[in-house]
Scaffold this motif. Structure first.
Motif, PDB file in Angstrom:
ATOM      1  N   SER A 262       0.828  -1.203   0.000  1.00  0.00           N
ATOM      2  CA  SER A 262       0.000   0.000   0.000  1.00  0.00           C
ATOM      3  C   SER A 262       0.867   1.259   0.000  1.00  0.00           C
ATOM      4  CB  SER A 262      -0.908   0.022   1.232  1.00  0.00           C
ATOM      5  OG  SER A 262      -1.537   1.281   1.369  1.00  0.00           O
ATOM      6  N   PRO A 263       0.577   2.217  -0.888  1.00  0.00           N
ATOM      7  CA  PRO A 263       1.365   3.458  -0.909  1.00  0.00           C
ATOM      8  C   PRO A 263       1.305   4.237   0.394  1.00  0.00           C
ATOM      9  CG  PRO A 263       0.064   3.237  -2.922  1.00  0.00           C
ATOM     10  CD  PRO A 263      -0.415   2.170  -1.978  1.00  0.00           C
ATOM     11  N   THR A 264       0.293   3.969   1.216  1.00  0.00           N
ATOM     12  CA  THR A 264       0.152   4.701   2.483  1.00  0.00           C
ATOM     13  C   THR A 264       0.249   3.779   3.695  1.00  0.00           C
ATOM     14  OG1 THR A 264      -2.264   4.483   2.354  1.00  0.00           O
ATOM     15  CG2 THR A 264      -1.273   6.476   1.416  1.00  0.00           C
ATOM     16  N   GLY A 265       0.613   2.515   3.480  1.00  0.00           N
ATOM     17  CA  GLY A 265       0.646   1.551   4.578  1.00  0.00           C
ATOM     18  C   GLY A 265       1.936   1.596   5.373  1.00  0.00           C
ATOM     19  N   ARG A 266       1.927   0.938   6.521  1.00  0.00           N
ATOM     20  CA  ARG A 266       3.096   0.905   7.396  1.00  0.00           C
ATOM     21  C   ARG A 266       4.279   0.175   6.769  1.00  0.00           C
ATOM     22  NH1 ARG A 266       0.909  -0.467  13.520  1.00  0.00           N
ATOM     23  NH2 ARG A 266      -0.333   1.434  13.839  1.00  0.00           N
ATOM     24  N   GLU A 267       3.970  -0.763   5.877  1.00  0.00           N
ATOM     25  CA  GLU A 267       5.025  -1.551   5.249  1.00  0.00           C
ATOM     26  C   GLU A 267       5.881  -0.736   4.292  1.00  0.00           C
ATOM     27  OE1 GLU A 267       4.672  -5.511   2.875  1.00  0.00           O
ATOM     28  OE2 GLU A 267       3.145  -5.579   4.434  1.00  0.00           O
ATOM     29  N   LYS A 268       5.332   0.334   3.766  1.00  0.00           N
ATOM     30  CA  LYS A 268       5.974   1.089   2.694  1.00  0.00           C
ATOM     31  C   LYS A 268       7.304   1.687   3.140  1.00  0.00           C
ATOM     32  CE  LYS A 268       5.582   2.667  -1.544  1.00  0.00           C
ATOM     33  NZ  LYS A 268       5.465   1.739  -2.679  1.00  0.00           N
ATOM     34  N   THR A 269       8.358   1.441   2.345  1.00  0.00           N
ATOM     35  CA  THR A 269       9.676   2.011   2.629  1.00  0.00           C
ATOM     36  C   THR A 269      10.041   3.119   1.647  1.00  0.00           C
ATOM     37  OG1 THR A 269      10.858   0.468   1.182  1.00  0.00           O
ATOM     38  CG2 THR A 269      10.457  -0.242   3.461  1.00  0.00           C
ATOM     39  N   GLY A 270       9.326   3.209   0.521  1.00  0.00           N
ATOM     40  CA  GLY A 270       9.685   4.161  -0.515  1.00  0.00           C
ATOM     41  C   GLY A 270      10.643   3.613  -1.542  1.00  0.00           C
ATOM     42  N   TYR A 271      11.110   2.355  -1.343  1.00  0.00           N
ATOM     43  CA  TYR A 271      12.063   1.776  -2.282  1.00  0.00           C
ATOM     44  C   TYR A 271      11.312   1.185  -3.473  1.00  0.00           C
ATOM     45  CZ  TYR A 271      16.331  -0.434  -3.906  1.00  0.00           C
ATOM     46  OH  TYR A 271      17.422  -0.779  -4.657  1.00  0.00           O
ATOM     47  N   PRO A 272      11.766   1.432  -4.707  1.00  0.00           N
ATOM     48  CA  PRO A 272      11.065   0.895  -5.877  1.00  0.00           C
ATOM     49  C   PRO A 272      11.127  -0.624  -5.889  1.00  0.00           C
ATOM     50  CG  PRO A 272      13.164   1.843  -6.530  1.00  0.00           C
ATOM     51  CD  PRO A 272      12.961   2.223  -5.091  1.00  0.00           C
ATOM     52  N   THR A 273      10.101  -1.227  -6.401  1.00  0.00           N
ATOM     53  CA  THR A 273       9.954  -2.686  -6.554  1.00  0.00           C
ATOM     54  C   THR A 273       9.787  -3.414  -5.225  1.00  0.00           C
ATOM     55  OG1 THR A 273      12.286  -3.402  -6.496  1.00  0.00           O
ATOM     56  CG2 THR A 273      11.434  -2.560  -8.609  1.00  0.00           C
ATOM     57  N   GLN A 274       9.511  -2.708  -4.133  1.00  0.00           N
ATOM     58  CA  GLN A 274       9.295  -3.398  -2.866  1.00  0.00           C
ATOM     59  C   GLN A 274       8.137  -4.389  -2.989  1.00  0.00           C
ATOM     60  OE1 GLN A 274       8.397  -0.820   0.448  1.00  0.00           O
ATOM     61  NE2 GLN A 274       7.948  -2.524   1.829  1.00  0.00           N
ATOM     62  N   LYS A 275       8.346  -5.607  -2.509  1.00  0.00           N
ATOM     63  CA  LYS A 275       7.322  -6.635  -2.552  1.00  0.00           C
ATOM     64  C   LYS A 275       6.622  -6.759  -1.196  1.00  0.00           C
ATOM     65  CE  LYS A 275       8.208  -7.569  -6.815  1.00  0.00           C
ATOM     66  NZ  LYS A 275       9.287  -6.601  -7.047  1.00  0.00           N
ATOM     67  N   PRO A 276       5.341  -7.124  -1.188  1.00  0.00           N
ATOM     68  CA  PRO A 276       4.603  -7.207   0.076  1.00  0.00           C
ATOM     69  C   PRO A 276       5.080  -8.368   0.945  1.00  0.00           C
ATOM     70  CG  PRO A 276       3.234  -7.934  -1.758  1.00  0.00           C
ATOM     71  CD  PRO A 276       4.482  -7.386  -2.359  1.00  0.00           C
ATOM     72  N   GLU A 277       5.086  -8.146   2.243  1.00  0.00           N
ATOM     73  CA  GLU A 277       5.527  -9.183   3.166  1.00  0.00           C
ATOM     74  C   GLU A 277       4.645 -10.426   3.079  1.00  0.00           C
ATOM     75  OE1 GLU A 277       6.058  -7.777   7.147  1.00  0.00           O
ATOM     76  OE2 GLU A 277       7.364  -6.123   6.530  1.00  0.00           O
ATOM     77  N   GLY A 278       3.348 -10.239   2.873  1.00  0.00           N
ATOM     78  CA  GLY A 278       2.457 -11.395   2.800  1.00  0.00           C
ATOM     79  C   GLY A 278       2.836 -12.361   1.703  1.00  0.00           C
ATOM     80  N   LEU A 279       3.352 -11.846   0.608  1.00  0.00           N
ATOM     81  CA  LEU A 279       3.765 -12.689  -0.517  1.00  0.00           C
ATOM     82  C   LEU A 279       4.972 -13.537  -0.132  1.00  0.00           C
ATOM     83  CD1 LEU A 279       2.860 -12.820  -3.608  1.00  0.00           C
ATOM     84  CD2 LEU A 279       4.927 -11.469  -4.034  1.00  0.00           C
ATOM     85  N   VAL A 280       5.991 -12.891   0.428  1.00  0.00           N
ATOM     86  CA  VAL A 280       7.230 -13.585   0.768  1.00  0.00           C
ATOM     87  C   VAL A 280       7.036 -14.491   1.979  1.00  0.00           C
ATOM     88  CG1 VAL A 280       9.661 -13.230   1.414  1.00  0.00           C
ATOM     89  CG2 VAL A 280       8.575 -11.708  -0.251  1.00  0.00           C
ATOM     90  N   ARG A 281       6.122 -14.108   2.872  1.00  0.00           N
ATOM     91  CA  ARG A 281       5.882 -14.922   4.071  1.00  0.00           C
ATOM     92  C   ARG A 281       5.464 -16.346   3.709  1.00  0.00           C
ATOM     93  NH1 ARG A 281       2.138 -12.068   6.137  1.00  0.00           N
ATOM     94  NH2 ARG A 281       3.568 -10.659   7.205  1.00  0.00           N
TER      95      ARG A 281
END
Length: 280
Positions: free
Chosen positions: A202-221
């Motif tokens: 999410s562009p406004t979520g807590r997970e967001k770091t601002g780094y391009p191509t960041q993948k969601p934690e749920g996917l990698v989990r």
């Protein structure tokens, strides 16, 4: 530099130079999300907003906000010989996997077919486990073709008779036709298939770091939970924002995250404060 008894690592280095320093069969899982060879530079601007009477944006209830631009992250996603770049790194991934280990290679439609042929040669066709399709619904809307809204993740194992896979550790999904199953099954949900419907970060979520191509934690989990055990070592040598490390910490795995981009290392150092940062 690395020891199975040592700390988690964030490594600032060219992976082609660093990977040969690691011992054979050291990692139960390797996840890599290399550049997709799109032929263009990727850019991502960090943006925050603060409440201000002179603000340039209007939000909820007419409240005005001022936009503050942060760091601009950029990396090049074009290679004159992409496969000469990737092949030696995939060979290293095979060497570094334990006998019960699994590789997850995250690409998109541009290169995944070539990668499948290459991994068949490196691992052996009998070591191909799955092609996972990550489907999402975000981004530009094409008008002259079907919009591309998925990535591909190739899954290969070191030994098809010995690889670790624990489906009980994977999060469950709702049934698409819940009326066709028992109440007990509806309550538990079903094991995900090889098509994963998951939103982007999410562009406004807590997970967001601002780094391009960041993948969601749920996917990698899902990958980490299924293909490693607590205490196992996992590796990402195109680590970017450090999503593998963040997931590994929460699941009790050990990790090594490698990237040659100094901005990626700074992001990971902030996101993974318990890891030791090694700068090559």
């Amino acid at each position: 530099m690395w020891s199975p008894a040592g700390p988690d690592l964030v490594v600032h280095a060219d992976n082609a130079e660093f990977l040969p320093t690691l011992p054979d069969r050291a990692f139960t899982m390797v996840y890599i999300d290399p550049p997709f060879n799109t032929g263009r530079a990727q850019r991502r601007q960090e943006i925050t907003t603060v409440r201000s009477a002179e603000g340039d944006r209007i939000g909820f209830s007419g409240q005005r906000y001022e936009t503050i631009k942060g760091a601009l992250h950029r990396y090049d996603d074009a290679f004159s010989d992409y496969w000469a770049f990737l092949e030696p790194r995939l060979i290293e991934a095979w060497r570094l996997l334990a006998e019960d280990g699994t590789l997850y290679l995250h690409l998109d439609y541009r290169e995944v077919h070539y990668a499948k042929v290459m991994l068949d040669a490196i691992f052996g066709r009998d070591c191909f486990l799955n092609e996972i399709v990550w489907a999402y619904d975000y981004g530009a809307r094409a008008r002259r073709r079907w919009p591309t809204k998925h990535d591909n993740i190739l899954v290969y194992v070191k030994d098809p008779e010995r690889y670790h896979f624990d489906s009980d550790e994977v999060d469950r999904e709702p049934y698409m036709a819940p009326g066709l199953v028992t109440a007990e099954k509806r309550e538990r949900g079903k094991l995900p298939t090889d098509v994963w419907w998951h939103t982007i970060v999410s562009p406004t979520g807590r997970e967001k770091t601002g780094y391009p191509t960041q993948k969601p934690e749920g996917l990698v989990r899902r990958m980490v939970a299924a293909s490693s055990r607590p205490g196992d070592w996992v590796l990402d040598f195109f680590a970017g924002s450090g999503t593998l490390g963040a997931v590994a910490q929460r699941l009790g795995r050990r990790f090594v995250c490698v990237d040659e981009n100094p901005q990626a290392v700074e992001v990971m150092a902030g996101r993974l404060p318990s890891a030791r940062v090694v700068r090559g």
